[in-house]
Design a protein around this motif. Structure first.
Motif, mmCIF file in Angstrom:
data_model
loop_
_atom_site.group_PDB
_atom_site.id
_atom_site.type_symbol
_atom_site.label_atom_id
_atom_site.label_comp_id
_atom_site.label_asym_id
_atom_site.label_seq_id
_atom_site.Cartn_x
_atom_site.Cartn_y
_atom_site.Cartn_z
ATOM 1 N N GLY A 126 53.906 41.770 28.634
ATOM 2 C CA GLY A 126 52.509 41.429 28.432
ATOM 3 C C GLY A 126 52.127 41.745 27.009
ATOM 4 O O GLY A 126 52.995 41.931 26.143
ATOM 5 N N GLU A 127 50.850 41.846 26.748
ATOM 6 C CA GLU A 127 50.378 42.088 25.392
ATOM 7 C C GLU A 127 50.711 43.522 24.970
ATOM 8 O O GLU A 127 50.144 44.486 25.474
ATOM 9 N N GLY A 128 51.702 43.658 24.087
ATOM 10 C CA GLY A 128 52.056 44.973 23.555
ATOM 11 C C GLY A 128 52.991 45.792 24.407
ATOM 12 O O GLY A 128 53.248 46.953 24.094
ATOM 13 N N ALA B 67 43.854 41.753 44.204
ATOM 14 C CA ALA B 67 43.397 41.116 42.971
ATOM 15 C C ALA B 67 43.559 39.612 43.129
ATOM 16 O O ALA B 67 44.357 39.142 43.951
ATOM 17 N N THR B 68 42.805 38.863 42.354
ATOM 18 C CA THR B 68 43.021 37.428 42.286
ATOM 19 C C THR B 68 44.104 37.167 41.253
ATOM 20 O O THR B 68 43.987 37.601 40.105
ATOM 21 N N ILE B 69 45.171 36.481 41.670
ATOM 22 C CA ILE B 69 46.317 36.250 40.786
ATOM 23 C C ILE B 69 46.643 34.758 40.795
ATOM 24 O O ILE B 69 46.916 34.174 41.846
ATOM 25 N N GLU B 70 46.609 34.166 39.613
ATOM 26 C CA GLU B 70 47.008 32.775 39.435
ATOM 27 C C GLU B 70 48.477 32.750 39.022
ATOM 28 O O GLU B 70 48.897 33.523 38.157
ATOM 29 N N ILE B 71 49.245 31.850 39.624
ATOM 30 C CA ILE B 71 50.677 31.731 39.343
ATOM 31 C C ILE B 71 50.909 30.424 38.597
ATOM 32 O O ILE B 71 50.603 29.341 39.106
ATOM 33 N N LEU B 72 51.482 30.532 37.395
ATOM 34 C CA LEU B 72 51.821 29.366 36.596
ATOM 35 C C LEU B 72 53.333 29.305 36.431
ATOM 36 O O LEU B 72 53.971 30.334 36.137
ATOM 37 N N VAL C 260 46.013 37.837 36.132
ATOM 38 C CA VAL C 260 45.349 38.746 37.062
ATOM 39 C C VAL C 260 43.881 38.904 36.670
ATOM 40 O O VAL C 260 43.562 39.148 35.503
ATOM 41 N N ARG C 261 42.998 38.813 37.659
ATOM 42 C CA ARG C 261 41.574 39.067 37.416
ATOM 43 C C ARG C 261 40.941 39.582 38.704
ATOM 44 O O ARG C 261 41.602 39.747 39.720
ATOM 45 N N ASP C 262 39.644 39.829 38.640
ATOM 46 C CA ASP C 262 38.871 40.305 39.796
ATOM 47 C C ASP C 262 39.436 41.600 40.364
ATOM 48 O O ASP C 262 39.544 41.788 41.578
ATOM 49 N N ALA C 263 39.803 42.503 39.475
ATOM 50 C CA ALA C 263 40.252 43.835 39.894
ATOM 51 C C ALA C 263 39.951 44.809 38.758
ATOM 52 O O ALA C 263 40.017 44.447 37.582
ATOM 53 N N GLU D 180 44.770 46.084 32.639
ATOM 54 C CA GLU D 180 43.312 46.058 32.676
ATOM 55 C C GLU D 180 42.864 44.596 32.723
ATOM 56 O O GLU D 180 42.754 43.945 31.689
ATOM 57 N N PRO D 181 42.657 44.067 33.934
ATOM 58 C CA PRO D 181 42.296 42.654 34.062
ATOM 59 C C PRO D 181 40.984 42.336 33.336
ATOM 60 O O PRO D 181 40.102 43.197 33.243
ATOM 61 N N PRO D 182 40.876 41.078 32.834
ATOM 62 C CA PRO D 182 41.865 40.002 32.956
ATOM 63 C C PRO D 182 43.099 40.273 32.103
ATOM 64 O O PRO D 182 42.987 40.693 30.952
ATOM 65 N N ALA D 183 44.266 40.034 32.683
ATOM 66 C CA ALA D 183 45.528 40.284 31.987
ATOM 67 C C ALA D 183 46.570 39.309 32.497
ATOM 68 O O ALA D 183 46.483 38.824 33.637
#
Length: 280
Positions: free
Chosen positions: A133-135, A158-163, A230-233, A249-252
């Motif tokens: 992830g970032e860093g 958590a709400t997780i979008e899969i791409l 990841v968001r909504d958490a 730390e969402p959004p992430a």
């Protein structure tokens, strides 16, 4: 190969297991009689009074022997995954450990003979996963990468979008999303309702965990790039093989790909279907 070259074998015994430590002692003694430098992990060395090093220092050894269950093998692969590893199975199933305790000495000495004759130890390259992830970047996972919310169960997901390669596959509130290798398909993935995948298949497996609007588990090509947004958490975690953990730390977003550095699984191949019969 230079006849004067000294070979070094690392031996890692399952923690607090007298049977594993006894076998480690026999292997050390037998290898030393063959003119091989045999070194145990530091915890085993403290218990047995044998020459020892931390497992991570076995990374450049000619061979590492893992004595225990699949958990011990995962630990060895994480700490010393650059060396060929042969697994001696003291567990119930043993998808990563093909050698029985009774055949351990013969298997290890045969691998050393192969090293002396050819200059290398062959084996099956087992792919691992890399999560970043970032860093940050997690240590490679032999079984799975899991991204989940602050806790499992009611109110904890958590709400997780899969791409998949930038294309959306699914989005749902869930306990988490699990990405497994074929090797890991029989582990956490299976308990979450994911499919069994033969270890010879080059693939990644994507399984949602208790999703409110689930899609079926997905098997994709091993060259694919997965993004888990990841968001909504309030917080979330990315975890590699149940051990290495990164707080989010969402959004992430977490990117999961096949790692560049596979593990070499030395020794005889595991009989996948025979091992499946031991699953409960």
């Amino acid at each position: 190969m230079d006849a004067e070259e000294e070979l070094t074998v690392g031996i890692v015994a399952q923690r607090n297991n007298d049977r594993a430590q006894s076998l480690a002692t026999r292997l050390v003694d037998a290898l030393e009689r063959e003119g091989v430098a045999a070194v145990v992990d530091d915890e085993t060395g403290d218990a047995l009074g044998k020459r020892c090093v931390p497992v991570e220092r076995m990374n450049e050894f000619d061979l590492v022997v893992s004595i225990g269950g699949d958990g011990t093998f995962l630990f060895v692969a994480r700490e010393a995954g650059n060396a060929p590893i042969v697994g001696v199975n003291l567990g119930e199933v043993g998808f990563l450990n093909a050698v029985t305790p009774e055949n351990a000495l013969e298997a290890v000495t045969s691998l050393i003979a192969e090293r002396r004759a050819t200059g290398s130890i062959g084996g099956r390259a087992v792919k691992r996963l890399r999560a970043r992830g970032e860093g940050w970047t997690l240590e490679p996972a032999l079984n799975e990468v899991v991204v989940h919310g602050p806790k499992r169960g009611s109110g904890g997901g958590a709400t997780i979008e899969i791409l998949v390669d930038g294309q959306r596959y699914a989005e749902s509130h869930s306990d988490g999303v699990l990405v497994a290798t074929p090797t890991g398909s029989t582990a956490y993935n299976l308990s979450e309702g994911g499919p069994l995948v033969h270890p010879a298949v080059d693939s990644l497996i994507v399984t949602q965990m208790a999703a409110t609007d689930p899609m079926p588990p997905l098997v994709i090509d091993h060259t694919s790039e997965l993004t888990l947004a990841v968001r909504d958490a309030e917080t979330a975690y990315a975890i590699s093989d149940g051990r290495n953990r990164q707080r989010l730390e969402p959004p992430a977003s977490v990117t999961v790909t096949t790692a560049d550095d596979p593990v070499t699984l030395a020794g005889p191949p595991v009989n996948f279907f025979e091992a499946l019969e031991k699953l409960e």
